[in-house]
Design a protein around this motif. Sequence first.
Motif, PDB file in Angstrom:
ATOM      1  N   SER A 112       4.551   4.970   1.088  1.00 16.20           N
ATOM      2  CA  SER A 112       3.502   5.215   0.088  1.00 16.20           C
ATOM      3  C   SER A 112       2.306   4.300   0.321  1.00 16.20           C
ATOM      4  N   SER A 113       2.564   3.086   0.787  1.00 23.37           N
ATOM      5  CA  SER A 113       1.468   2.149   1.056  1.00 23.37           C
ATOM      6  C   SER A 113       0.591   2.644   2.201  1.00 23.37           C
ATOM      7  N   ILE A 114       1.209   3.262   3.202  1.00 22.20           N
ATOM      8  CA  ILE A 114       0.436   3.805   4.327  1.00 22.20           C
ATOM      9  C   ILE A 114      -0.529   4.882   3.840  1.00 22.20           C
ATOM     10  N   VAL A 115      -0.045   5.764   2.990  1.00 22.55           N
ATOM     11  CA  VAL A 115      -0.906   6.819   2.464  1.00 22.55           C
ATOM     12  C   VAL A 115      -1.980   6.229   1.557  1.00 22.55           C
ATOM     13  N   SER A 116      -1.611   5.207   0.782  1.00 25.25           N
ATOM     14  CA  SER A 116      -2.600   4.550  -0.080  1.00 25.25           C
ATOM     15  C   SER A 116      -3.714   3.910   0.752  1.00 25.25           C
ATOM     16  N   LEU A 117      -3.343   3.280   1.874  1.00 28.85           N
ATOM     17  CA  LEU A 117      -4.360   2.685   2.754  1.00 28.85           C
ATOM     18  C   LEU A 117      -5.217   3.764   3.411  1.00 28.85           C
ATOM     19  N   TYR A 118      -4.609   4.888   3.773  1.00 33.12           N
ATOM     20  CA  TYR A 118      -5.398   6.006   4.319  1.00 33.12           C
ATOM     21  C   TYR A 118      -6.435   6.465   3.290  1.00 33.12           C
ATOM     22  N   LYS A 119      -6.006   6.555   2.047  1.00 32.48           N
ATOM     23  CA  LYS A 119      -6.917   6.956   0.984  1.00 32.48           C
ATOM     24  C   LYS A 119      -8.068   5.960   0.850  1.00 32.48           C
TER      25      LYS A 119
END
Length: 686
Positions: A60-67
């Motif tokens: 989830s953190s990876i997707v949050s950083l992508y965002k």
Amino acid sequence: MKRKKIQDEERYFIRDEVLKSIEEDEFGHKNFALVLKNIIDKQKAPLNIGIFGKWGVGKSSIVSLYKRLIKDKLVKNAGDTKNPQKFAFIDFPVWKYTQKGSLRNKFMFKIAEGLFVDIDKLKERIYGTRTVITSLLLKPEYLFDELRRIRKNFPWILFLTGLGVATILTVILSKLLPLKSISDVSSIIWIYCLFVIPSIIKFIVQVFRSAKVRISYSKFDSDEQFENEFIGMVENRKCKKTIFVDDLDRCPIDKVVETVETIKTFLDIPSCVFIIACDNEVIAQAINESNEIYKKSDENNGVQYLEKFFQYTITVPPFIRRDMREYAENILKKDKSKLLELPDIDDILFVLIHGNVVNPRKAIVLINSFVSDYLVVKEREQDPNSKLNLGMITRHLPALAKTTVLKHDYPEFYSDLEKNKDLIKWMTVCINGEEELLEPYQKEKCKPYILRKVISRENGKRLNNTQKRWDESYYIEPKERGLFYLYNFLSATREYDVDITDMRPFLFLGQDSASYGMADEYLESINSTLRAGQVPPMKSLLETEKREQKTDISNIMLDWIENDLAGPELRKSLQVLSECLPIMSEDVIPHAASILTDKTLRPGIKERIKSLDIKGMFFALTKVKRQASKVVNIYIDSLSHQDLIFSKKILDNLFEHESLVKSSKRIEKVRSFLEKREESGEEKKE
């Protein structure tokens, strides 16, 4: 003061949140986020991307950083992150939506919300219902009917309240500002309107509502209908839509498959990017178990299914264990946690972040679990009414951390430890290679955690189902690795409880002092025996135990009777105590006699004094200085010619303990009872 205390306690805990900025990244999640961004930027939608990894590795953190990267790019290029025409990102935490109703419907509503579609109209189309105002409202007879019902339906309370307030306000204003012109009169009229109109509006709204009807028509029941609706929603927004499905691996098996099938309905839609973060092994297993054909197949069809489902996959590996402890220290410093002020913090973290902690989330969970235990212990040690002595646990915080880990990560061993407080010491003896020092039953308790069926190698050959100690094994079956980690954990942390004679305060964070001395599985049997009023097993237990153990059992009985039991259970426990008192440990008999005497004088028990063992009761009365005469008086008042057997027992004990009868009135009553007995010839009959 109270607020400051709450704030101090909050400073102990660590927040478990997804990463929101590149600066917070300590494990290189940004590299995965950049790869994800590169795929989405350079590959033409539609795209289906899987982010695979175990629980807590930071998917989830990876997707949050992508965002975050996308928003930073928008700011750089256009200076506006809120423009929905440029960027649409929709989170769908599927685990939240698996409890009730259709998952597909909820998915559609979530997409509509993210794309600013009118959700009410979408619900009408999906559910096949619509509420409209009928032409009844235009018919005079309908309006006349509503006017005839005005006395019943009109909000008179609201109307009269407004009228009253307006009148009072008008009177006050007229006295302060006498009326001089028509404008003043119009002002008064406006005041009345202001307070009266709400009731009229409410009535009109009720009339409109009563004219509404619900029209039903064909609702959505096919994949094609949902797909067409979805296409219509996304085509109205001229931007790349990214839909992030999270927590799929936390769902029940049937919901996992339902979610995957739901997403399949909406795949291959232009301008849509699906990102699904999950543990691919869990999803593959769910798919295999959901299909009878797959179950019988030797092939891993779930894996093949996922390979066809996703065009691109990003696999997040587990973390290096050494990094976990550094991460824990860094996050404590960043949050300015008060844990850093503890003198043994290095040892505490060594215990908490043990060899099986392989992701940040688990590290945070264990630290916060320890904080909860520590704060409870800290409060109890400072509480004057608590039986937990000051410093009993807080001087041994690494040992408390050890029990926190056992409770959280190894519940089976922890459960056995609750029943056998010395199990952890027996395990230490085994780990040290000194098993010959243990009794046979102690070895038997340790056996499940030391010897298991494993696969080992000798002379280059693999031997199946060989029983060996963990430290002699070269290969461990996956299903046995949990016990292997437990063995290593106990071995690495054995120094922290070597000087602690009793682990019970650490297990229960403080309990009745009597229980501290108890070992093995006596507590449960003693409790049930006492509550049920079973005298023979309790007497047998007291008669066969050694003096020290007998004292422990006696103290436990007394503590429960004095502080915990009530009602029928208290009466039954007093029956046990009255019979067992003479054979209890000598150093607890005075205290036991005092409790028995005091409890006997309670309402509901003194009326049933006959149920108590009279010999044990008089034995107790000889050991107490106060209240004894009151109990003796109850026995004397119980003398009855209708119950000669019980009366004879009373007299026998009174004559044996004459010094207990202090009241001349009671002596006269005994004499009178005996004289009547002689006169009636009852002595001879007996």
